[in-house]
Design a protein around this motif. Sequence first.
Motif, short mmCIF file in Angstrom:
data_model
loop_
_atom_site.label_atom_id
_atom_site.label_comp_id
_atom_site.label_asym_id
_atom_site.label_seq_id
_atom_site.Cartn_x
_atom_site.Cartn_y
_atom_site.Cartn_z
N ASN A 97 0.82 -1.22 0.00
CA ASN A 97 0.00 0.00 0.00
C ASN A 97 0.85 1.26 0.00
O ASN A 97 0.38 2.33 0.40
CB ASN A 97 -0.92 -0.01 1.23
CG ASN A 97 -1.83 -1.21 1.26
OD1 ASN A 97 -2.48 -1.53 0.27
ND2 ASN A 97 -1.88 -1.91 2.39
N TRP A 98 2.10 1.14 -0.45
CA TRP A 98 3.01 2.29 -0.44
C TRP A 98 2.46 3.43 -1.28
O TRP A 98 1.93 3.23 -2.37
CB TRP A 98 4.38 1.87 -0.97
CG TRP A 98 5.38 2.98 -1.00
CD1 TRP A 98 6.21 3.36 0.01
CD2 TRP A 98 5.66 3.86 -2.10
NE1 TRP A 98 6.99 4.43 -0.38
CE2 TRP A 98 6.67 4.76 -1.67
CE3 TRP A 98 5.15 4.00 -3.39
CZ2 TRP A 98 7.19 5.75 -2.50
CZ3 TRP A 98 5.65 4.99 -4.21
CH2 TRP A 98 6.66 5.86 -3.77
N LYS A 99 2.61 4.65 -0.75
CA LYS A 99 2.20 5.86 -1.46
C LYS A 99 3.36 6.86 -1.42
O LYS A 99 4.05 6.98 -0.40
CB LYS A 99 0.98 6.49 -0.80
CG LYS A 99 -0.27 5.62 -0.81
CD LYS A 99 -0.89 5.54 -2.18
CE LYS A 99 -2.27 4.88 -2.13
NZ LYS A 99 -2.25 3.51 -1.57
N PRO A 100 3.60 7.57 -2.51
CA PRO A 100 4.68 8.58 -2.51
C PRO A 100 4.33 9.73 -1.58
O PRO A 100 3.16 10.08 -1.40
CB PRO A 100 4.73 9.03 -3.97
CG PRO A 100 3.37 8.73 -4.52
CD PRO A 100 2.91 7.49 -3.81
N SER A 101 5.36 10.30 -0.99
CA SER A 101 5.15 11.40 -0.05
C SER A 101 5.47 12.76 -0.66
O SER A 101 5.36 13.79 0.01
CB SER A 101 6.01 11.20 1.21
OG SER A 101 7.38 11.11 0.85
N GLY A 102 5.89 12.76 -1.91
CA GLY A 102 6.25 14.02 -2.56
C GLY A 102 6.59 13.80 -4.01
O GLY A 102 6.25 12.77 -4.60
N ALA A 103 7.26 14.77 -4.59
CA ALA A 103 7.65 14.67 -6.00
C ALA A 103 8.68 13.56 -6.18
O ALA A 103 9.47 13.27 -5.28
CB ALA A 103 8.22 16.00 -6.47
N GLU A 104 8.66 12.94 -7.34
CA GLU A 104 9.60 11.85 -7.60
C GLU A 104 11.02 12.40 -7.75
O GLU A 104 11.25 13.33 -8.52
CB GLU A 104 9.21 11.09 -8.87
CG GLU A 104 10.13 9.92 -9.17
CD GLU A 104 9.72 9.16 -10.42
OE1 GLU A 104 10.29 8.07 -10.65
OE2 GLU A 104 8.85 9.65 -11.16
N PRO A 105 11.98 11.82 -7.03
CA PRO A 105 13.37 12.27 -7.17
C PRO A 105 13.97 11.81 -8.50
O PRO A 105 13.42 10.93 -9.16
CB PRO A 105 14.07 11.60 -5.99
CG PRO A 105 13.27 10.36 -5.76
CD PRO A 105 11.85 10.73 -6.05
N LYS A 106 15.09 12.39 -8.86
CA LYS A 106 15.78 11.98 -10.08
C LYS A 106 16.64 10.76 -9.79
O LYS A 106 17.02 10.50 -8.65
CB LYS A 106 16.65 13.12 -10.61
CG LYS A 106 15.87 14.34 -11.06
CD LYS A 106 16.80 15.41 -11.59
CE LYS A 106 16.02 16.63 -12.08
NZ LYS A 106 16.94 17.69 -12.58
N LEU A 107 16.97 10.03 -10.85
CA LEU A 107 17.82 8.85 -10.70
C LEU A 107 19.17 9.21 -10.11
O LEU A 107 19.77 8.43 -9.37
CB LEU A 107 18.00 8.17 -12.06
CG LEU A 107 18.93 6.96 -12.12
CD1 LEU A 107 18.41 5.83 -11.23
CD2 LEU A 107 19.08 6.47 -13.55
N THR A 108 19.65 10.41 -10.42
CA THR A 108 20.98 10.83 -9.96
C THR A 108 21.00 11.35 -8.53
O THR A 108 22.06 11.64 -8.00
CB THR A 108 21.52 11.92 -10.90
OG1 THR A 108 20.56 12.98 -11.00
CG2 THR A 108 21.79 11.36 -12.29
N ASP A 109 19.84 11.47 -7.90
CA ASP A 109 19.79 11.95 -6.51
C ASP A 109 20.56 11.00 -5.59
O ASP A 109 20.52 9.78 -5.76
CB ASP A 109 18.35 12.06 -6.02
CG ASP A 109 17.66 13.31 -6.55
OD1 ASP A 109 18.28 14.02 -7.35
OD2 ASP A 109 16.50 13.55 -6.15
N ALA A 110 21.23 11.58 -4.61
CA ALA A 110 22.06 10.78 -3.69
C ALA A 110 21.24 9.72 -2.96
O ALA A 110 21.71 8.59 -2.75
CB ALA A 110 22.73 11.70 -2.68
N SER A 111 20.01 10.06 -2.58
CA SER A 111 19.17 9.11 -1.84
C SER A 111 18.84 7.90 -2.71
O SER A 111 18.83 6.75 -2.23
CB SER A 111 17.88 9.78 -1.38
OG SER A 111 17.13 10.25 -2.49
N VAL A 112 18.57 8.14 -3.99
CA VAL A 112 18.25 7.04 -4.91
C VAL A 112 19.48 6.18 -5.15
O VAL A 112 19.41 4.94 -5.09
CB VAL A 112 17.72 7.59 -6.25
CG1 VAL A 112 17.47 6.45 -7.24
CG2 VAL A 112 16.44 8.39 -6.03
#
Length: 259
Positions: A97-112
């Motif tokens: 049931n996961w739902k995003p909490s904001g805008a989608e990050p880019k592939l190059t983002d450090a968190s991703v």
Amino acid sequence: MDFGVTGKLGGYYLAEQYRKNAAGKSGGVSFAELAAAKATEQSDVSGMSFKDMWQARFPGAYYHTMDAYKIPQGAWQRYDFPHEKFFSDKVDESILNWKPSGAEPKLTDASVQSRIDSTLGKKAIVVPPALEEKMKNDPALAQQVMAKVESFIMKDQATLPPGRIYSCVVVLDENGEIAHAAGSSGGGNISGPTEEEQRQFEAEQAAKKKRREEYARLNEESALKRRLMEQEADERYYQTSMTKKAVSIAAYEAAGILK
């Protein structure tokens, strides 16, 4: 003199080698070798569960049982979807049931990138309970699904530059089709990608995304077609029943039974 592995002993040997990951092969034994064992001695191989085949082919790979195919494709394809949770011994079903909490990050983002790095070299598969039960009762189905999954992974991995470390998670639906998949890679390139390599990588990612969307669309069309066929069958049954009932009533009236 024939030194080939044949007969009952040969079938047992090949099946055991499949289970034990055949010494000398870091990636596990291919499903073709399992098929060879199956052809030699049916009973030795048919006793292997789908989980056994999966973990023998991909040593250390994770196996989960849940209805992850119900996760919306739009959520699954996001870079912030927690795919890494499948690369562990247990997965909380709240992920369904996961739902995003904001805008989608880019592939190059450090968190991703950090989450991708945590999965490198790992593999996982998610099987619906209904499909698992089907495969327990139908070893041939389990072998067909395993061959399909292995082929998918090998083709996906073959698109990577040499030396890249590959990881993937595959989600099956109740019919044994691949409903979702997410592959990633890293390492093997200390100096970093050139502009051309980066463009190639982005093009490959876009192509993979397009293939996944097309695969999902075809699965959806197939499911819709099955539902329509079932509905038509129900309608035909109803019409046939009503016709028979009308004929029976007419016959009774003609005989004076219902007057």
